[in-house]
Design an enzyme around this catalytic site. Structure first.
Site, PDB file in Angstrom:
ATOM      1  N   GLY A 166      24.817   7.840  93.220  1.00  0.00           N
ATOM      2  CA  GLY A 166      25.238   7.566  94.587  1.00  0.00           C
ATOM      3  C   GLY A 166      24.182   6.784  95.335  1.00  0.00           C
ATOM      4  N   SER A 167      24.157   6.948  96.646  1.00  0.00           N
ATOM      5  CA  SER A 167      23.271   6.147  97.483  1.00  0.00           C
ATOM      6  C   SER A 167      21.814   6.536  97.279  1.00  0.00           C
ATOM      7  CB  SER A 167      23.637   6.312  98.960  1.00  0.00           C
ATOM      8  OG  SER A 167      23.137   7.528  99.475  1.00  0.00           O
ATOM      9  N   GLU A 184      20.765   7.682  89.818  1.00  0.00           N
ATOM     10  CA  GLU A 184      21.289   6.340  89.546  1.00  0.00           C
ATOM     11  C   GLU A 184      21.812   5.765  90.851  1.00  0.00           C
ATOM     12  OE1 GLU A 184      25.138   4.565  87.371  1.00  0.00           O
ATOM     13  OE2 GLU A 184      23.897   5.848  86.072  1.00  0.00           O
ATOM     14  N   CYS A 226      27.105  -0.661  90.706  1.00  0.00           N
ATOM     15  CA  CYS A 226      25.674  -0.623  91.044  1.00  0.00           C
ATOM     16  C   CYS A 226      24.894  -1.789  90.468  1.00  0.00           C
ATOM     17  CB  CYS A 226      25.066   0.704  90.605  1.00  0.00           C
ATOM     18  SG  CYS A 226      25.186   1.035  88.844  1.00  0.00           S
ATOM     19  N   GLU A 264      22.194  -4.036  99.019  1.00  0.00           N
ATOM     20  CA  GLU A 264      23.367  -3.991  98.142  1.00  0.00           C
ATOM     21  C   GLU A 264      24.633  -4.056  98.987  1.00  0.00           C
ATOM     22  OE1 GLU A 264      24.998  -1.316  94.421  1.00  0.00           O
ATOM     23  OE2 GLU A 264      23.925  -0.310  96.037  1.00  0.00           O
TER      24      GLU A 264
END
Length: 460
Positions: free
Chosen positions: A212-213, A233, A267, A362
Site C-alpha cells: 500500500g501507500s 511494498e 506500483c 507516483e
C-alpha cells in the site's frame, strides 16, 4: 456493513459484514493457539496437497474470478483473466518451492573445539502472519501474501483493501474447501484504520506483510512490535529511457502497456519517459497516436484496454495533477478529460516542470510524461533523482548503451526493451529507498516467513 461497488459505475455488488475489535481478538487467539502446538502443525506434504487442491478450485472458477476482479477492481477483463491465471500459477509456485525449502550442514571439525560434532539447520515457520493488501491486484496480491504463509506453515490473517474484498474472501473460502483448517487462514474485514493498525502492531504478529501507500507502510513499521519481521511494498514514479538506437516500431506498444495497464494503478507503472532529443519528435508522435487509440470503457467488456480508477476522488486527484502540470508549463499532448466519475482519457504530458507532482510523485493514474535528453548520463541522473526507486527500463538496440544504463540506474530491476511493469511471480520484487522494505516474490516471501534453527549433535 461494508458496501462493495463496481469501480466503473459505482453499482452495488454486495454488502458484507465487517469485523470489530472483538472479532480481531478472537482471530488472533485462534491463530496463536494453533501455532503454539508444534504437534498440530501441518506437515509439508499436507501443505503441498492443500495448495494443489486450492489451485484446482481456482482453475474451475477462473472466469468467475476474473469477472469479479473486473467488477470490484476495475481492471479490464482481458487483464483480469491474466491476473487470475497468474494467481493460479502462484499457488502452484508456492507448493513447488517446498521441494527446495531446506536447511544445510554447518561444517564442524574445523577447530579443535568443534571436533566430534555434527550440525545442521532446519526451517521452521516464523509464526503468525498479518497480511494487509491493496486493491490493484485483488486476487494475485492475496496469493503473494497468503500462499507463502500456507506453504511455510504460518497461520495468516489477511486484511484486503476495503474496495476489493470479494476476491480475497473467495480465495480464503477456497483454501478452506481445499482442506486448510480455518484458524490457519482467516480474513479480517474492516474499514477502521485503527483496527487495521492494531492487527499490524500486535505483539503476537511475527511477520507483517503490507502492500500500500508508503506513508502508511513506514508508519506501521515504526510501530511494529519488537521482533516482528516486516515486508513493505510501496511504489514510485518508474522511469523509462529511450535511446536513439531503440526500434520505435517495436517499443511503443510495451511502453504504452507499461504506462496504462490497469489505468496506471500499478506500483511499477511507467510514468517518466526520457527520450533522446534527436528521435523525440518521432517517438512522441507514435506514442500519442497509440494512446489516442486506447479504448477506455467498462472493464467487463472484452475489448476494453483502459478501465476506471478505483474511486472518484482518485480520478479527481489525477485530473488536478494534470491541470497543475499544464499550469506549470507542460504541454498536454493528448487526453486528460474526465469521462465519468472514475474514468479519465489516457494522457501524455510533454516537459512538465521538474517540481511538478507528475515529475516527483507516483501518479497512480493513466498519465505518462515525456522529456528530451542529450546525454545518456543526464537521463540516468534524472531517472535516479527521486527518493523512490523500484523498477526501471532502458530501450536500446546498442548493447553498450543498454548495459551502461542497467548498471547505473538506481532500481531493484532494470528491464532492457521491456516495460517497467514487467513481472513474473517467482522473480524478486523489491522497492528501494522509500519504495519498500524486504523482497517480494513467492519464493523470497516463503523463505522470509521461516526461521532457520541449528541442531548440533556431539558424539558420545
Amino acid at each position: 456493513m461494508l458496501k462493495v461497488v463496481q469501480a466503473y459505475d459505482r453499482a452495488l455488488i454486495a454488502e458484507i459484514e465487517t469485523d470489530d475489535a472483538g472479532a480481531l481478538e478472537r482471530k488472533l487467539e485462534a491463530a496463536v493457539r494453533v501455532f503454539a502446538d508444534p504437534t498440530g502443525w501441518l506437515q509439508p506434504h499436507e501443505r503441498v496437497a492443500i495448495l494443489r487442491r486450492l489451485a484446482g478450485l481456482m482453475e474451475a472458477k477462473r472466469d468467475q474470478l476474473a469477472l469479479q476482479i473486473a467488477r470490484e477492481g476495475g481492471k479490464p477483463l482481458p487483464d483480469a483473466i491474466v491476473e487470475t491465471t497468474r494467481a493460479i500459477d502462484g499457488v502452484h509456485n508456492a507448493a513447488d518451492e517446498l521441494r527446495n525449502l531446506a536447511g544445510r550442514e554447518i561444517p564442524m571439525g574445523l577447530s579443535a573445539a568443534s571436533e566430534g560434532r555434527w550440525a545442521f539447520t532446519t526451517k521452521e515457520p516464523v509464526g503468525v502472519v498479518a497480511a494487509i493488501s491493496a486493491f490493484n491486484h485483488p486476487l494475485n496480491l492475496i496469493v503473494h501474501q497468503v500462499a507463502p504463509a500456507i506453504a511455510a506453515g504460518c497461520p495468516v490473517i489477511v486484511k484486503p483493501a476495503i474496495t476489493t474484498p470479494l476476491s480475497c474472501l473467495d480465495f480464503v473460502a477456497m483454501a478452506h474447501e481445499a482442506g486448510l483448517p480455518e484458524a490457519w487462514c482467516q480474513t479480517f474485514i474492516t474499514d477502521d484504520n485503527q483496527l487495521a493498525e492494531k492487527l499490524a502492531t500486535d505483539p503476537r504478529i511475527a511477520f507483517l506483510s503490507f502492500i500500500g501507500s508508503a506513508r502508511v507502510g513506514w508508519a506501521l513499521r515504526s510501530k511494529a512490535a519488537p521482533g516482528t519481521r516486516v515486508a513493505l511494498e510501496h511504489g514510485g514514479a518508474a522511469p523509462a529511457i529511450v535511446d536513439r538506437s531503440a526500434d520505435l516500431a517495436k517499443i511503443i506498444e510495451p511502453i504504452v502497456k507499461g504506462g496504462f495497464y490497469h489505468a496506471g494503478q500499478v506500483c511499477v507503472s511507467t510514468q517518466r519517459i526520457f527520450v533522446r532529443a534527436d528521435i523525440a519528435e518521432d517517438f512522441t508522435q507514435r506514442l500519442v497516436a497509440r494512446v489516442e487509440s486506447l479504448r477506455t470503457a467498462d472493464p467487463v467488456l472484452s475489448d476494453t484496454e483502459v478501465g476506471p480508477l478505483i474511486l472518484p476522488r482518485e480520478a479527481g486527484r489525477v485530473s488536478e495533477w494534470i491541470d497543475d502540470a499544464v499550469s506549470g508549463g507542460a504541454r498536454l499532448a493528448t487526453g486528460g478529460e474526465r469521462l465519468s466519475d472514475t474514468t479519465l482519457r489516457p494522457a501524455v504530458l510533454i516537459d512538465p516542470a521538474p517540481d511538478a507532482k507528475i515529475s516527483t510523485q507516483e501518479v497512480f493514474g493513466p498519465v505518462v510524461a515525456v522529456w528530451r535528453y542529450d546525454r545518456l548520463d543526464e537521463a540516468i541522473a534524472r531517472a535516479n533523482s527521486l527518493p523512490t526507486a523500484f523498477q526501471a527500463s532502458i530501450f536500446a538496440q546498442d548493447i553498450d548503451v543498454a548495459m551502461h544504463a542497467a548498471n547505473h540506474l538506481d532500481a531493484s530491476a532494470v528491464m532492457i526493451n521491456d516495460p517497467t511493469a514487467f513481472r513474473t511471480d517467482w522473480m524478486p520484487f523489491a522497492g528501494r529507498k522509500q519504495s519498500g522494505y524486504g523482497t517480494g516474490g513467492i519464493p523470497f516471501t516463503l523463505r522470509d516467513m521461516t526461521h532457520e534453527k541449528m541442531i548440533l549433535m556431539r558424539k558420545g
